[in-house]
Design an enzyme around this catalytic site. Structure first.
Site, PDB file in Angstrom:
ATOM      1  N   LYS A   1      -5.552  -3.833   8.968  1.00  0.00           N
ATOM      2  CA  LYS A   1      -6.501  -2.787   9.358  1.00  0.00           C
ATOM      3  C   LYS A   1      -6.554  -2.610  10.883  1.00  0.00           C
ATOM      4  CE  LYS A   1      -8.401  -2.078   5.159  1.00  0.00           C
ATOM      5  NZ  LYS A   1      -7.661  -3.005   4.295  1.00  0.00           N
TER       6      LYS A   1
HETATM    7  C1  LIG Z   1      -7.089  -2.912   3.160  1.00  0.00           C
HETATM    8  C2  LIG Z   1      -6.112  -3.934   2.750  1.00  0.00           C
HETATM    9  C3  LIG Z   1      -5.097  -3.643   1.821  1.00  0.00           C
HETATM   10  C4  LIG Z   1      -5.005  -2.325   1.106  1.00  0.00           C
HETATM   11  O1  LIG Z   1      -4.699  -1.234   1.873  1.00  0.00           O
HETATM   12  P1  LIG Z   1      -5.027   0.233   1.322  1.00  0.00           P
HETATM   13  O2  LIG Z   1      -4.633   1.114   2.416  1.00  0.00           O
HETATM   14  O3  LIG Z   1      -6.493   0.252   1.039  1.00  0.00           O
HETATM   15  O4  LIG Z   1      -4.226   0.408   0.073  1.00  0.00           O
HETATM   16  C5  LIG Z   1      -4.183  -4.630   1.528  1.00  0.00           C
HETATM   17  N1  LIG Z   1      -4.285  -5.857   2.070  1.00  0.00           N
HETATM   18  C6  LIG Z   1      -5.245  -6.180   2.953  1.00  0.00           C
HETATM   19  C7  LIG Z   1      -5.293  -7.563   3.483  1.00  0.00           C
HETATM   20  C8  LIG Z   1      -6.181  -5.233   3.332  1.00  0.00           C
HETATM   21  O5  LIG Z   1      -7.153  -5.563   4.199  1.00  0.00           O
END
Ligand SMILES: *Cc1c(COP(=O)(O)O)cnc(C)c1O
Length: 480
Positions: A116
């Protein structure tokens, strides 16, 4: 001018700045560019040796007019956004020796150790840039399944233009993730723990949607969003697909496969847009845990909202894959009337059944897998024991998914597995996987250890009364 529209088709087109500041389109849709830039093989070739941040500049320039942000400013914002990363290359790679052709793209070296951070720091800096120029302030709200909250909270520390509200469902996120948010002492960052959520962060997303629909509240607080509803997040996430491709293939033009642990589908939506722009992708391996809502959409052509199950890979415990709608807009040749009908149907009935043609069109180029916790834990253990490399539960879901579908590929085709978090954020799962009481060094990160030494600063309320208590509290704090 590069223009943006709602994927539900209502309202006029807007410029980049408006789309980013608004987060969500006024009709409840998701902003999309009216057309996608196309990248030729020659252009890809010319990007081959760029650093991650220089490549980001090239890709993002295609979506942003020079008159909105000058090249010099854009370069500066990108560089600043990745200053806080712990790894000099920002996004490094690791080849698994025991599993031929599987390469890990480590997306977790940002300040809060999750993927993120890659887009969050940039979007927040972008907002800060626009807000300062307009002499305005805003409040941002995020609901988190564990990683969005810390990333948003960290990125906004000390930003005088932004008040941040990070809402999280008690019991659905790890203690490490909670402390990453709650030990931030900055006065503009507020963490809200909500108890008794039946469906985890999806419940909090519904609250946020309702507050966005409340025009007077939204205006009073100048409310916006930096979750993956915001176009800026998706746009930035297209870059690591280009980067991963350029760093992995032997010759430009060769097809590369990507395994992606998916929840709200932001990451894979970005990957799909990169493919639409011309990136030579073989297959996307959509990797779900037991919450396999996306798998059902792609395999059966049916969206059904089901109760969320608590899984080891908790950041993908999601039953509302909001960015699927953004992807679908491009997959069915930009037909907003259809998107509007389906989005409204899904909100009303929690179920949409797509017609055969549509299903065929949007599932092209995707394989799927739904990975049990048992297999996730086994994968963590096996890879650690055979080669001393520690996967976090989400990367393990991607690796296990790649393994599950590998018979579909010729032996020599490469699969890039996106590792989306550092294992230190999931210490309980790691202990259980490895069957140990003490964590190995690979599962320890100094920033997580550091957060244990501070008191927590938390607002708390109950799911039953959050519709009253949260907006009231926000009003009081914002008017101070
Ligand atoms: C948010 C997140 C995901 C998923 O990503 P999306 O864009 O919501 O599909 C996968 N792994 C981790 C560790 C995340 O924080």
């Amino acid at each position: 001018m590069i223009q943006y529209v709602s994927n539900k088709g209502n309202g006029a087109s807007v410029d980049f700045e408006t789309a980013i500041l608004a987060g969500r389109a006024p009709d409840g849709g998701l902003y999309v560019p009216t057309s996608l830039p196309r990248i030729s093989k020659t252009q890809l070739q010319s990007w081959k040796n760029l650093s991650y941040t220089d490549l980001a500049f090239e890709v993002l320039s295609l979506f942003i007019d020079e008159t909105t942000i000058s090249s010099i400013e854009l370069h500066k914002i990108i560089e600043n956004s990745f200053d806080t990363f712990y790894h000099p290359e920002k996004i490094p790679f690791h080849s698994l020796t025991s599993r031929k052709n599987i390469i890990i793209q480590e997306l977790f070296h940002g300040p809060t150790l999750s993927f993120k951070d890659i887009a969050m720091g940039f979007v927040v800096n972008l907002l800060d840039f626009f807000l300062k120029r307009r002499k305005e302030k805003m409040s941002i709200m995020v609901a988190t399944s564990g990683d969005t909250g810390p990333a948003a909270a960290f990125a906004t520390i000390g930003k005088e233009t932004i008040n941040t509200w990070a809402l999280y469902p008690q019991g659905y996120i790890t203690e490490e993730q909670e402390r990453q948010m709650t030990t931030i002492t900055a006065p503009n960052v507020h963490s809200v723990r909500v108890t008794n959520c039946p469906n985890g962060s999806d419940d909090l997303d519904e609250l946020i949607s309702s507050l966005f629909a409340n025009t007077s509240f939204k205006q009073e607080l100048n409310l916006s969003s930096v979750n993956s509803i915001n176009w800026g997040r998706i746009m930035m996430q297209t870059v690591h697909y280009f980067y991963g491709y350029l760093k992995t293939v032997d010759t430009i033009g060769e097809l590369l496969n990507f395994a992606v642990p998916s929840g709200a589908f932001g990451n894979l939506c970005a990957g799909s847009l990169a493919r639409e722009m011309g990136l030579p992708v073989g297959k996307f391996i959509l990797s779900n845990n037991q919450n396999n809502c996306l798998q059902r959409i792609f395999n059966e052509g049916i969206y059904v909202k089901e109760k969320v199950i608590n899984c080891a890979s908790s950041a993908i415990d999601i039953s509302l894959p909001i960015n699927f709608w953004r992807y679908l807009y491009f997959a069915i040749d930009q037909n907003p009337e259809k998107i509007k009908l389906w989005m409204e149907e899904s909100e009303k009935n929690n179920r949409v059944e797509f017609d055969k043609n549509t299903h065929k069109q949007f599932s092209k180029g995707f394989l799927t897998a739904s990975i049990s916790d048992k297999l996730t834990l086994n994968t963590i253990q096996e890879v650690f024991e055979t080669e001393g490399y520690l996967l976090d539960p989400h990367a393990a879901v991607a690796v296990a998914a790649a393994n599950t579908v590998k018979a579909e590929f010729p032996n020599d085709s490469k699969i890039l597995c996106l590792a989306t978090a550092h294992p230190s954020k999931f210490s309980d799962v790691i202990k259980e996987s490895l069957n140990v009481n003490a964590l190995p060094a690979e599962a320890i990160h100094h920033s997580i250890e550091n957060a244990k030494e501070y008191c927590q600063k938390i607002y708390e309320c109950n799911y039953e009364n959050m519709y009253q208590t949260i907006p009231k509290t926000m009003q009081v704090i914002s008017n101070k």
